[in-house]
Design an enzyme around this catalytic site. Structure first.
Site, PDB file in Angstrom:
ATOM      1  N   ASP A   8      50.592  12.045  42.858  1.00 20.35           N
ATOM      2  CA  ASP A   8      51.529  12.986  42.246  1.00 20.35           C
ATOM      3  C   ASP A   8      50.772  13.871  41.267  1.00 20.35           C
ATOM      4  OD1 ASP A   8      53.387  11.614  43.702  1.00 20.35           O
ATOM      5  OD2 ASP A   8      54.398  10.693  41.992  1.00 20.35           O
ATOM      6  N   ASP A 130      66.031  12.193  48.460  1.00 17.80           N
ATOM      7  CA  ASP A 130      65.970  11.577  47.133  1.00 17.80           C
ATOM      8  C   ASP A 130      67.390  11.340  46.644  1.00 17.80           C
ATOM      9  OD1 ASP A 130      63.200  12.107  47.334  1.00 17.80           O
ATOM     10  OD2 ASP A 130      63.502  14.105  46.484  1.00 17.80           O
TER      11      ASP A 130
END
Length: 246
Positions: A8, A130
């Site tokens: 990330d 998500d």
């Protein structure tokens, strides 16, 4: 079933967040290419990359770091998400060497766009699903919609997607354990291959996911970030558990 390390990116650095909140960022590496090389050396068969800043802004913000990962990965597939919200952006990253592009926000906010891009790039698009409490979140997880996970799965059922990444936001980065119930519900509701994400804290979670895959053959893999970087999960041991059950 494979174990996929997450990289990330925030301000060019490799970080991990708790529940997607930038003010919780822990920096683990400054050189994204070096980190990708590490995971390749460990035996990674795929790398999951998220441009966190792009997820908030709606455009790629860490292009230099992403390209460094692509170059270091070589023939190992790289899947990239975060701020990719146009067909030109998808095409640009695929031309740059990304194997699959992950799309979340724009898949929810513009279904016609997502249908078009999925058909234009068959097997090169991943749905980033998500969810918080059964409802989909967008725009870097800042917005929780009134769109349910089953609604999205129904819309995408016939699209030539490579896979979907299901992330349980409440578990993400917390190392509290995979939300097995939610993951199982997603698997039962779709024929699209599923990659589980969020909450992996150790070997026991991988064993549970492996056992789930015995019943649900569409479980393609599991993404892990914090557990790997905090060294509570050994990558090679995790790969062995998923492959052999040992």
């Amino acid at each position: 079933m494979i174990l996929i390390p997450a990289i990330d990116l925030h301000d060019g650095q490799c970080v991990q967040l708790k529940r997607g909140l930038l003010d919780t960022a822990t920096i683990y590496e400054n050189d994204a290419g070096r980190l990708a090389s590490h995971w390749i050396d460990e035996g990674a068969e795929r790398i999951h990359v998220v441009d966190l800043d792009g997820a908030f802004s709606g455009r790629s913000e860490n292009s230099t770091s992403v390209q460094a990962i692509i170059d270091a990965a070589g023939d190992t597939p790289v899947q990239l998400g975060g701020g990719i919200r146009s067909e030109d952006a998808v095409s640009t990253w695929i031309d740059a060497g990304v194997s699959q592009v992950c799309i979340g926000t724009q898949a929810i906010e513009d279904v016609d766009f997502f249908t078009s891009v999925a058909n234009r790039f068959p097997d090169q698009i991943i749905l980033a699903l998500d969810a918080r409490g059964g409802f989909v979140s967008t725009r870097g997880w800042k917005t929780t919609t009134n769109v349910s996970v089953p609604d999205v799965l129904e819309i995408c059922a016939e699209l030539p997607l490579f896979a979907l990444v299901f992330t349980d936001i409440e578990s993400d980065g917390m190392m509290t354990g995979v939300n097995l119930k939610r993951t199982e519900q997603v698997l039962a509701a779709t024929d699209i291959p599923v990659i589980a994400s969020g909450g992996v804290k150790g070997i026991l979670d991988l064993e549970r996911l492996r056992d789930l895959r015995v019943r649900e053959k569409r479980l393609f893999g599991a993404i892990s970030g914090s557990a790997l970087y905090e060294r509570v999960l050994d990558f090679r041991r995790g790969v062995l558990v998923l492959r052999t059950g040992l």
